[in-house]
Scaffold this motif. Sequence first.
Motif, PDB file in Angstrom:
ATOM      1  N   LYS A  94       0.837  -1.205   0.000  1.00 43.74           N
ATOM      2  CA  LYS A  94       0.000   0.000   0.000  1.00 43.74           C
ATOM      3  C   LYS A  94       0.876   1.260   0.000  1.00 43.74           C
ATOM      4  N   ILE A  95       0.331   2.315  -0.591  1.00 45.73           N
ATOM      5  CA  ILE A  95       1.064   3.584  -0.667  1.00 45.73           C
ATOM      6  C   ILE A  95       0.136   4.734  -0.306  1.00 45.73           C
ATOM      7  N   ASP A  96       0.669   5.669   0.483  1.00 46.66           N
ATOM      8  CA  ASP A  96      -0.044   6.914   0.765  1.00 46.66           C
ATOM      9  C   ASP A  96       0.401   7.937  -0.270  1.00 46.66           C
ATOM     10  N   PRO A  97      -0.488   8.332  -1.198  1.00 45.86           N
ATOM     11  CA  PRO A  97      -0.075   9.244  -2.271  1.00 45.86           C
ATOM     12  C   PRO A  97       0.398  10.610  -1.764  1.00 45.86           C
ATOM     13  N   THR A  98       0.025  10.956  -0.520  1.00 44.96           N
ATOM     14  CA  THR A  98       0.445  12.239   0.038  1.00 44.96           C
ATOM     15  C   THR A  98       1.946  12.253   0.322  1.00 44.96           C
ATOM     16  N   ASN A  99       2.467  11.114   0.791  1.00 38.88           N
ATOM     17  CA  ASN A  99       3.883  11.032   1.168  1.00 38.88           C
ATOM     18  C   ASN A  99       4.627   9.984   0.350  1.00 38.88           C
ATOM     19  N   ILE A 100       4.251   9.839  -0.897  1.00 36.76           N
ATOM     20  CA  ILE A 100       4.851   8.807  -1.744  1.00 36.76           C
ATOM     21  C   ILE A 100       6.327   9.099  -1.986  1.00 36.76           C
ATOM     22  N   THR A 101       7.147   8.046  -1.919  1.00 35.42           N
ATOM     23  CA  THR A 101       8.583   8.187  -2.152  1.00 35.42           C
ATOM     24  C   THR A 101       8.977   7.293  -3.331  1.00 35.42           C
ATOM     25  N   PRO A 102      10.109   7.585  -3.968  1.00 35.19           N
ATOM     26  CA  PRO A 102      10.561   6.727  -5.071  1.00 35.19           C
ATOM     27  C   PRO A 102      10.726   5.272  -4.644  1.00 35.19           C
ATOM     28  N   GLU A 103      11.191   5.056  -3.395  1.00 34.04           N
ATOM     29  CA  GLU A 103      11.396   3.690  -2.901  1.00 34.04           C
ATOM     30  C   GLU A 103      10.069   2.949  -2.751  1.00 34.04           C
ATOM     31  N   GLN A 104       9.058   3.646  -2.218  1.00 34.64           N
ATOM     32  CA  GLN A 104       7.737   3.036  -2.056  1.00 34.64           C
ATOM     33  C   GLN A 104       7.130   2.685  -3.410  1.00 34.64           C
ATOM     34  N   LEU A 105       7.255   3.626  -4.347  1.00 32.19           N
ATOM     35  CA  LEU A 105       6.679   3.395  -5.672  1.00 32.19           C
ATOM     36  C   LEU A 105       7.390   2.251  -6.384  1.00 32.19           C
ATOM     37  N   GLU A 106       8.704   2.151  -6.194  1.00 27.98           N
ATOM     38  CA  GLU A 106       9.462   1.062  -6.817  1.00 27.98           C
ATOM     39  C   GLU A 106       9.028  -0.292  -6.247  1.00 27.98           C
ATOM     40  N   LYS A 107       8.823  -0.351  -4.932  1.00 27.72           N
ATOM     41  CA  LYS A 107       8.376  -1.589  -4.306  1.00 27.72           C
ATOM     42  C   LYS A 107       6.995  -1.985  -4.820  1.00 27.72           C
ATOM     43  N   PHE A 108       6.093  -1.009  -4.893  1.00 27.71           N
ATOM     44  CA  PHE A 108       4.741  -1.256  -5.403  1.00 27.71           C
ATOM     45  C   PHE A 108       4.799  -1.712  -6.852  1.00 27.71           C
ATOM     46  N   ASN A 109       5.602  -1.027  -7.637  1.00 20.88           N
ATOM     47  CA  ASN A 109       5.726  -1.326  -9.069  1.00 20.88           C
ATOM     48  C   ASN A 109       6.304  -2.723  -9.284  1.00 20.88           C
ATOM     49  N   ASN A 110       7.298  -3.098  -8.485  1.00 19.37           N
ATOM     50  CA  ASN A 110       7.906  -4.425  -8.607  1.00 19.37           C
ATOM     51  C   ASN A 110       6.909  -5.526  -8.308  1.00 19.37           C
ATOM     52  N   ALA A 111       6.102  -5.331  -7.251  1.00 23.91           N
ATOM     53  CA  ALA A 111       5.110  -6.343  -6.873  1.00 23.91           C
ATOM     54  C   ALA A 111       4.075  -6.526  -7.977  1.00 23.91           C
ATOM     55  N   GLN A 112       3.600  -5.406  -8.530  1.00 22.24           N
ATOM     56  CA  GLN A 112       2.592  -5.488  -9.583  1.00 22.24           C
ATOM     57  C   GLN A 112       3.188  -6.045 -10.870  1.00 22.24           C
ATOM     58  N   SER A 113       4.432  -5.710 -11.159  1.00 20.11           N
ATOM     59  CA  SER A 113       5.086  -6.187 -12.379  1.00 20.11           C
ATOM     60  C   SER A 113       5.293  -7.700 -12.336  1.00 20.11           C
ATOM     61  N   THR A 114       5.679  -8.213 -11.163  1.00 26.48           N
ATOM     62  CA  THR A 114       5.860  -9.659 -11.009  1.00 26.48           C
ATOM     63  C   THR A 114       4.559 -10.384 -11.302  1.00 26.48           C
ATOM     64  N   LEU A 115       3.464  -9.854 -10.777  1.00 25.67           N
ATOM     65  CA  LEU A 115       2.154 -10.460 -11.002  1.00 25.67           C
ATOM     66  C   LEU A 115       1.777 -10.392 -12.475  1.00 25.67           C
ATOM     67  N   SER A 116       2.021  -9.266 -13.121  1.00 23.20           N
ATOM     68  CA  SER A 116       1.697  -9.116 -14.553  1.00 23.20           C
ATOM     69  C   SER A 116       2.454 -10.140 -15.389  1.00 23.20           C
ATOM     70  N   ARG A 117       3.720 -10.337 -15.066  1.00 23.65           N
ATOM     71  CA  ARG A 117       4.550 -11.273 -15.838  1.00 23.65           C
ATOM     72  C   ARG A 117       4.097 -12.712 -15.626  1.00 23.65           C
ATOM     73  N   LEU A 118       3.705 -13.045 -14.417  1.00 28.58           N
ATOM     74  CA  LEU A 118       3.183 -14.391 -14.162  1.00 28.58           C
ATOM     75  C   LEU A 118       1.866 -14.618 -14.901  1.00 28.58           C
ATOM     76  N   LEU A 119       1.027 -13.602 -14.923  1.00 30.49           N
ATOM     77  CA  LEU A 119      -0.243 -13.720 -15.645  1.00 30.49           C
ATOM     78  C   LEU A 119       0.000 -13.938 -17.130  1.00 30.49           C
ATOM     79  N   MET A 120       1.025 -13.304 -17.661  1.00 40.46           N
ATOM     80  CA  MET A 120       1.356 -13.488 -19.069  1.00 40.46           C
ATOM     81  C   MET A 120       1.755 -14.938 -19.332  1.00 40.46           C
ATOM     82  N   THR A 121       2.491 -15.529 -18.397  1.00 42.60           N
ATOM     83  CA  THR A 121       2.881 -16.925 -18.525  1.00 42.60           C
ATOM     84  C   THR A 121       1.651 -17.830 -18.503  1.00 42.60           C
ATOM     85  N   VAL A 122       0.721 -17.539 -17.575  1.00 47.28           N
ATOM     86  CA  VAL A 122      -0.505 -18.331 -17.479  1.00 47.28           C
ATOM     87  C   VAL A 122      -1.304 -18.239 -18.772  1.00 47.28           C
ATOM     88  N   GLU A 123      -1.426 -17.020 -19.302  1.00 45.95           N
ATOM     89  CA  GLU A 123      -2.223 -16.813 -20.512  1.00 45.95           C
ATOM     90  C   GLU A 123      -1.652 -17.552 -21.710  1.00 45.95           C
TER      91      GLU A 123
END
Length: 200
Positions: free
Chosen positions: A85-114
């Motif tokens: 989770k991220i608070d958009p009021t106090n978002i940091t590059p590190e938080q966004l990178e962590k969020f982005n990495n988690a979502q990207s991993t899921l996207s790539r796995l879904l591509m494999t499933v598809e």
Amino acid sequence: MRKFLPWIIIVVIILGIYAWSAGIYNKAMTYDQGIKEAWGNVNTAYQKRNDLIVNLVKSVQGQADYEKGTLEAVVKARAEASQTKIDPTNITPEQLEKFNNAQSTLSRLLMTVENYPSLQANQGFLKLQDEITSMENQILTARTRYNEAIKPYNNNILTFPRNILAGMYGLKEKPYFEAVAGAEKAPDVEFNFDKKEESK
């Protein structure tokens, strides 16, 4: 009248500086509200995709030839993506990178499933596949609009001399969404064809 002229000039200057500084802050807050709205749309798109994944998992659980480890990886990645989770009021590059990495991993796995061949005959899966593909496009659009909302905010607080007042107000630059390194490559997933053939 001349007696009060210096005071009038001082008051006018003070009011001018106040109006200018208040304008910078108020504009930053207006842009910040736009960022919060854009971030809310990003989260909504990701949440909708996560909800679809529950149905995807149910759809492929009954497929005898589907690799169990891959399915478990999808479930785990979904859980991790949901917990980030991220608070958009106090978002940091590190938080966004962590969020982005988690979502990207899921996207790539879904591509494999598809891309798994035996699922292509399952009509329920094909429908879910189309929905998830549509959601990926919606996520891309939401992320693009988030970046578009970030730009005027950053421009407002980073240009001189606004950056001086922004620092006094505690306003900081907000990070953009960027592609995760290696996101274009699907994860390596092994399917146990040989063992299944031997057991027949």
